[in-house]
Each structure stands twice: as C-alpha cells, then as structure tokens.
Design a protein around this motif. Structure first.
Motif: not given
Length: 263
Positions: A214-225, A232-246
């Motif tokens: 991504y271009e700027n540090r300010s884009d990081f949250e959009a990148y995580q989203t 996303r996979t069935p039965g394993r939802s990801k949210t911003l509160d718990m993204p589970n992104l290793d």
C-alpha cells in the motif's frame, strides 16, 4: 534485463488477491480513490520510477502489467512467488503447511518470461500450484531466470518462527539471491542474522528489499480490513477486533516507508 537498486521495492498488486491495495488501474483513473486503493502507475509517475519490480502470486496480471507500464515508459521486472514442496507427486491439493515454503522466480528477459509461463503452467497442472526441486531444476536456465529467497515465508523463516519442518533448500543447481527486510516486526533482527549467516556459509548474495502492499502508513487499517474480507472462511469469521492475521502487526509495508529508508 533485471536491474537492481540499493534497496529494491517489491510491489504486489490486486492480482495477488488479498495481499495488496495497489492496482494496475491507468494513471489518474478516477475510480481508484473511490474504492480505497492506489494506482501503482500513479506511484511510478509521481516518483519518476524508471523500473518497477512486481512479485505476484500468479501470472494472471502479467500481460496487463506489461501493457500499462510500457504505456508510461517504465521497465517491468516480474517475479512469480510460489511454493516449493517436498514432492509434487504426493502434494495434497491444499498444500502441506509444515513443509511448503516460498521462493520467487524472476524472468531476466523476454525469453525468461516465456519460460516462467511454462513453469507456472507446470506447477498449476501438476502440483496444485506448487513445484518441487526436481521440477524447478527441469526448467531452470541461469541466463533466463533468477531465483530469490523471500525474507518472510522462506524455509529459514518457517523453520525458526512457525516451527515447521521444511527441508533445507536444494540450491546445488543455482545460486539464489537472499532478500533482507526491516519492517519493525519483533523477529526481523533475528531473521536478518539467520539470513546473513546462511548467505555467508554458502557464499550467496543478499539484497536489501522492501515489500510494498500500500502507499502510506495511514492505509494500514484499510489493508487489514481488506485482508480480513479476502481471508474469510465458513465458520472462521475475521473482524477488526479479532483479525487473526499472522504477522500483520506493522504498518511499514508501504511506499512511504521505502522512501524514508532511501532518503
């Protein structure tokens, strides 16, 4: 021809699904900002880049990338990131997370692009998108291809930090280029020491790089989203509160950070 700089920015685009906010939209395309992404072509034009290095997870966007960068007189260096497995003949469809690791195969010239396409087709049809050392050896040509070891997701990284059991890389038929990075992740310093130690042991070259998604540090949250949505996979939802992104805990994978390191 491949031409390296002191610190090489390694860009990904939307063709590596879920991995990047950068697109190959024509420069100044009015739809780009509306969807929260950034045109890599705009970055090249605004920063007077004469060469751009793409590291993609497929060859799907190669022709479009070549066309778009030719239009703005930017030289394209293309690398395919793919999994190296132990044995293609026994490779499961979903891969083996304990033994698979990543390599990057760069095309050095036009003939190399054609050979890279053959290698990619072979991996897709015979190994569910992966290749083993014997398959890689059958395609390798030193004058056409360059093989690099990424800083993350390599056999060194996976064995040390994911506790995998990847086999040591068989580079008896080629001399890989080892990439180094520093994105302020807690294991970066340890990983750099392992890479430099390995390169010294086998007399291999290293290169400072910066993965740019991504271009700027300010884009990081959009990148995580975006990553949450795409993974996303069935039965394993990801949210911003718990993204589970290793290992997605640093905003430094951006062009802004690259420019600061280059200045």
């Amino acid at each position: 021809m491949v031409s390296w700089v002191f610190m090489l920015p390694l860009f990904k685009t939307h063709y590596s699904v879920g991995k990047s906010l950068l697109t190959l939209k024509p420069a100044k395309d009015p739809t780009t900002e509306k969807i929260g992404t950034t045109s890599l072509l705009d970055i090249c034009v605004e920063n007077n880049l004469s060469t751009v290095t793409l590291v993609e997870d497929s060859l799907i966007g190669f022709l479009e990338a070549k066309k778009q960068f030719d239009a703005i007189n930017v030289n394209l260096v293309f690398g395919l990131r793919l999994s190296l497995c132990t044995d293609m003949s026994h490779a499961p469809a979903k891969g083996d997370p304990l033994t698979d690791h990543k390599i990057i195969v760069f095309a050095k010239n036009g003939e190399g692009c054609l050979l890279l396409n053959k290698l990619y087709s072979f991996a897709q049809t015979k190994g569910f998108g992966r290749i083993d050392s014997e398959g890689l050896k059958s395609f390798y040509n030193e004058s056409l291809l360059l093989i690099a070891i990424p800083f993350y997701d390599s056999f060194l990284f996976n064995n040390a930090f994911v506790y995998d059991s990847c086999c040591l890389l068989d580079h008896s038929f080629f001399s890989p280029l080892l990439f180094l990075e520093n994105n302020l992740l807690p294991f970066d310093l340890t990983q750099r020491e392992m890479v430099t130690s390995y390169s010294s042991k086998y007399s291999l070259e290293t290169l400072e790089t910066k993965s740019v998604y991504y271009e700027n540090r300010s884009d990081f949250e959009a990148y995580q989203t975006y990553k949450c949505i795409c993974s996303r996979t069935p039965g394993r939802s990801k949210t911003l509160d718990m993204p589970n992104l290793d290992h997605c805990g640093s905003p430094e994978f951006c062009f802004e950070s690259y420019l600061e390191n280059e200045s």
